[in-house]
Design a protein around this motif. Structure first.
Motif, PDB file in Angstrom:
ATOM      1  N   ARG B   7      15.540  27.272 -29.934  1.00 45.53           N
ATOM      2  CA  ARG B   7      14.760  26.112 -29.474  1.00 45.53           C
ATOM      3  C   ARG B   7      14.938  24.943 -30.443  1.00 45.53           C
ATOM      4  O   ARG B   7      15.019  23.778 -30.035  1.00 45.53           O
ATOM      5  N   ALA B   8      14.967  25.245 -31.716  1.00 42.31           N
ATOM      6  CA  ALA B   8      15.172  24.179 -32.708  1.00 42.31           C
ATOM      7  C   ALA B   8      16.561  23.571 -32.565  1.00 42.31           C
ATOM      8  O   ALA B   8      16.728  22.352 -32.629  1.00 42.31           O
ATOM      9  N   GLY B  11      16.525  21.187 -29.976  1.00 46.27           N
ATOM     10  CA  GLY B  11      15.562  20.111 -30.144  1.00 46.27           C
ATOM     11  C   GLY B  11      14.407  20.172 -29.168  1.00 46.27           C
ATOM     12  O   GLY B  11      13.830  19.138 -28.817  1.00 46.27           O
ATOM     13  N   GLU B  12      14.057  21.376 -28.751  1.00 44.58           N
ATOM     14  CA  GLU B  12      12.952  21.521 -27.796  1.00 44.58           C
ATOM     15  C   GLU B  12      11.603  21.322 -28.476  1.00 44.58           C
ATOM     16  O   GLU B  12      11.413  21.713 -29.639  1.00 44.58           O
ATOM     17  N   ASN B  13      10.687  20.784 -27.722  1.00 48.20           N
ATOM     18  CA  ASN B  13       9.345  20.592 -28.251  1.00 48.20           C
ATOM     19  C   ASN B  13       8.673  21.951 -28.487  1.00 48.20           C
ATOM     20  O   ASN B  13       8.801  22.856 -27.670  1.00 48.20           O
ATOM     21  N   LEU B  14       7.955  22.052 -29.597  1.00 41.69           N
ATOM     22  CA  LEU B  14       7.382  23.333 -30.017  1.00 41.69           C
ATOM     23  C   LEU B  14       5.859  23.321 -29.971  1.00 41.69           C
ATOM     24  O   LEU B  14       5.209  24.047 -30.722  1.00 41.69           O
ATOM     25  N   LEU B  41       3.855   8.601 -38.138  1.00 41.59           N
ATOM     26  CA  LEU B  41       3.806  10.015 -38.498  1.00 41.59           C
ATOM     27  C   LEU B  41       3.445  10.866 -37.273  1.00 41.59           C
ATOM     28  O   LEU B  41       4.071  11.900 -37.010  1.00 41.59           O
ATOM     29  N   ARG B  43       3.926  10.077 -34.201  1.00 38.13           N
ATOM     30  CA  ARG B  43       5.094  10.051 -33.282  1.00 38.13           C
ATOM     31  C   ARG B  43       6.073  11.167 -33.630  1.00 38.13           C
ATOM     32  O   ARG B  43       6.605  11.844 -32.743  1.00 38.13           O
ATOM     33  N   VAL B  44       6.325  11.318 -34.908  1.00 39.75           N
ATOM     34  CA  VAL B  44       7.240  12.384 -35.341  1.00 39.75           C
ATOM     35  C   VAL B  44       6.645  13.751 -35.009  1.00 39.75           C
ATOM     36  O   VAL B  44       7.348  14.648 -34.510  1.00 39.75           O
ATOM     37  N   ARG B  47       7.190  14.476 -31.426  1.00 44.05           N
ATOM     38  CA  ARG B  47       8.588  14.804 -31.086  1.00 44.05           C
ATOM     39  C   ARG B  47       8.839  16.292 -31.321  1.00 44.05           C
ATOM     40  O   ARG B  47       9.510  16.946 -30.533  1.00 44.05           O
ATOM     41  N   ILE B  48       8.336  16.782 -32.448  1.00 38.77           N
ATOM     42  CA  ILE B  48       8.596  18.181 -32.795  1.00 38.77           C
ATOM     43  C   ILE B  48       7.644  19.118 -32.036  1.00 38.77           C
ATOM     44  O   ILE B  48       8.033  20.205 -31.617  1.00 38.77           O
ATOM     45  N   THR B 228      10.983  16.192 -39.730  1.00 42.78           N
ATOM     46  CA  THR B 228      11.984  16.762 -38.821  1.00 42.78           C
ATOM     47  C   THR B 228      13.012  17.601 -39.582  1.00 42.78           C
ATOM     48  O   THR B 228      13.516  18.586 -39.068  1.00 42.78           O
ATOM     49  N   GLN B 229      13.303  17.199 -40.811  1.00 42.68           N
ATOM     50  CA  GLN B 229      14.248  17.966 -41.616  1.00 42.68           C
ATOM     51  C   GLN B 229      13.588  19.217 -42.179  1.00 42.68           C
ATOM     52  O   GLN B 229      14.157  20.309 -42.154  1.00 42.68           O
ATOM     53  N   ILE B 231      11.109  21.055 -41.170  1.00 47.55           N
ATOM     54  CA  ILE B 231      10.743  22.165 -40.287  1.00 47.55           C
ATOM     55  C   ILE B 231      11.932  23.091 -40.044  1.00 47.55           C
ATOM     56  O   ILE B 231      11.771  24.282 -39.771  1.00 47.55           O
ATOM     57  N   GLY B 232      13.123  22.553 -40.205  1.00 43.32           N
ATOM     58  CA  GLY B 232      14.318  23.378 -40.046  1.00 43.32           C
ATOM     59  C   GLY B 232      14.424  24.474 -41.086  1.00 43.32           C
ATOM     60  O   GLY B 232      15.071  25.499 -40.855  1.00 43.32           O
TER      61      GLY B 232
END
Lengths: 250, 261
Positions: B7-8, B11-14, B41, B43-44, B47-48, B228-229, B231-232
């Motif tokens: 999913r990551a 780029g799927e929403n979690l 913040l 907004r980001v 996205r995730i 965004t970085q 969470i990976g």
């Protein structure tokens, strides 16, 4: 939309003082497969114990022959003294062996970025349209700027840029249109990709991970969750690098 | 590839994961950040699919802490249940510390963030009133740490003296990952926060293998760094998806649920 990924900032095979384990080309491919990265432009990394440039390059070429998904970024060195083939031959060898870019590390290889030292090398890179890969640890942003000014037709890929460096990075990208940035480690700026795309266009960014030291998924999520279009992700993910490689004069 | 890694990768929403980021910031610091707003913040986060972020102001590494707390409070009010606040304090006077901690906790802050950059040890006497309140309320206390034994020693002391707090150690594995693992194993109320800009390959695997998935929590250090970085680092770790869920959500939920309002 499936976004293919072509990693511009990856490496393998580097020996390090006091460390017994080595990250092999097979290990790199395993990590790439684990997170669906199709291809990578690779260098010997870490290169702490790699001072023999021809040997390091040979290891890259051998890896490419065995694993065509790994495209070499061999080191090139000005040939003004002795011990190295003429610049044109070094670049020709790189291209003949499938290079995606050449890289330099002036301090390690004991030279400086002065026209009268490296001008001929840069001329050959421009002539063959082989991009130049500059890891910030080896070529600080100030030196990249001087090089970009000296060689406006040279395509320069900047990688390993710190997330705190915007005061230098942004003017650099703005001033020198021949520079491109890898988003790989350690470019972890909040809304950085969005800002760079808005200011300079997605064409100026490349996908990179920082393998083997960085967890590759971090660069992936940074790209995939960025507030940009799928087409822009596609450009950054692989197509910009494909375009550069397609332009190399073989 | 595991379900969550897949999913990551896409780029799927979690947002179904109820993700909590235990280490965030608002405010200005010494290097430019493109968007300093709470709106940016959130907004980001959207996205995730991050549900909540626990933020302190970057004045925690400067000095104007009351100003910073006010900005955090404003963001908490603009984005209730999305932005949660850590109080930051400058321990020049114990009574001032007590008053500021009380003001903030009464306003809805959920924890305390401490940083050593102000030159005061975490065990300084002037912090005691705030830590006593945090202990009474069973709040999380986030400590900046960089793998040094001095920080670990102070963390041990605080965790013992204030057994009801949940003590979160930041930047786990920045250096001395074995030290982080050891202290999390030794001290029941210590948790390891993952935020680290370079996101070393294998580090989270090592922390989870050593300290256990119940003792590690995800922090991003946003917007000092990129959420965004960061969470990976968890989504790409070589750990089970059930353990990723613990790091991203369940452990933080447990910590937050202990708070006495």
């Amino acid at each position: 939309m499936d976004i293919p990924l072509f990693d511009v900032q990856a490496g393998f095979g580097g020996l390090q003082p006091g460390k017994a384990d080595v990250f092999s080309p097979g290990d790199l491919l395993g990590e790439m497969d684990r997170v669906s990265i199709d291809r990578a432009a690779v260098r010997i990394f870490p290169d702490t114990l790699d001072k023999d440039v021809p040997l390091s390059n040979r290891l890259l070429y051998e890896a490419h022959r065995k694993h065509p998904r790994l495209l070499p970024c061999p080191i090139v060195v000005p040939a003004g003294a002795f011990g190295y083939a003429p610049e044109a031959d070094q670049v020709a060898e790189a291209i003949d062996n499938g290079a995606a870019a050449a890289r330099i590390r002036p301090a390690v290889d004991q030279w400086i970025l002065a026209d009268w030292v490296c001008g001929r090398l840069m001329d050959v890179l421009v002539e063959r349209k082989l991009p130049l890969f500059c890891l910030a640890a080896a070529v600080p942003l100030g030196q990249v700027g001087e090089l970009a000014r000296l060689c406006p037709e040279l395509t320069i890929i900047i990688a390993g840029v710190e997330f705190r460096s915007a005061n230098v990075l942004m003017p650099l990208l703005e001033t020198f249109g021949n520079t491109l940035l890898s988003i790989g480690s350690n470019y972890t700026q909040h809304r950085g990709i969005e800002t760079l795309v808005e200011r300079f266009g997605a064409e100026r960014l490349l996908f990179g991970t920082g393998l083997p030291t960085a967890q590759p998924m971090t660069a992936i999520t940074q790209l995939m969750y960025a507030e940009i279009s799928d087409e822009q992700k596609w450009l950054i993910g692989s197509q910009n690098l494909e375009r550069l490689i397609g332009g190399i004069r073989r | 590839m595991s379900e969550l890694a897949g999913r990551a990768r896409r780029g799927e929403n979690l947002d179904d994961l109820d993700i909590v980021d235990v280490h965030g910031h608002l405010g200005r610091y010494e290097f430019p950040v493109p968007d300093l707003t709470a709106e940016g913040l959130v907004r980001v986060m959207d996205r995730i699919g991050v549900r909540q972020v626990m933020v302190s102001h970057l004045q925690c590494i400067q000095g104007h802490t009351a100003f910073g707390n006010d900005e955090v409070l404003a963001a908490m009010r603009t984005f209730p249940e999305r932005i949660l606040g850590y109080v930051t304090l400058f321990p020049s006077d114990a009574e001032v510390v007590r008053a500021e901690m009380t003001r903030c906790v009464d306003s809805g802050f959920v924890g305390l963030k401490m940083h050593i950059s102000n030159g005061f040890p975490y065990t300084h006497a002037n912090y005691a009133p705030a830590l006593a309140i945090a202990n009474e309320r069973r709040m999380p206390v986030l400590l900046h740490a960089w793998g040094d034994e001095n920080s670990f020693s102070q963390a041990r002391e605080l965790a013992g003296r204030y057994p009801q707090i949940s003590l979160l150690l930041a930047h786990s594995g920045s250096t001395n990952p074995q030290g982080y693992v050891r202290i999390a194993m030794e001290v029941a109320n210590i948790y390891l926060d993952t935020c680290l800009s370079r996101a070393p390959r294998g580090l989270i695997d090592q922390l989870v293998a050593g300290a256990g998935a119940d003792n590690v929590v995800w922090g991003s250090d946003c917007y000092f760094m990129s959420m965004t970085q960061q969470i990976g680092a968890v989504l790409g770790a070589k750990i089970a998806d059930d353990d990723k869920r613990k790091l991203l959500s369940l452990n933080a939920r447990k910590i937050l649920s202990r708070i006495v309002r």
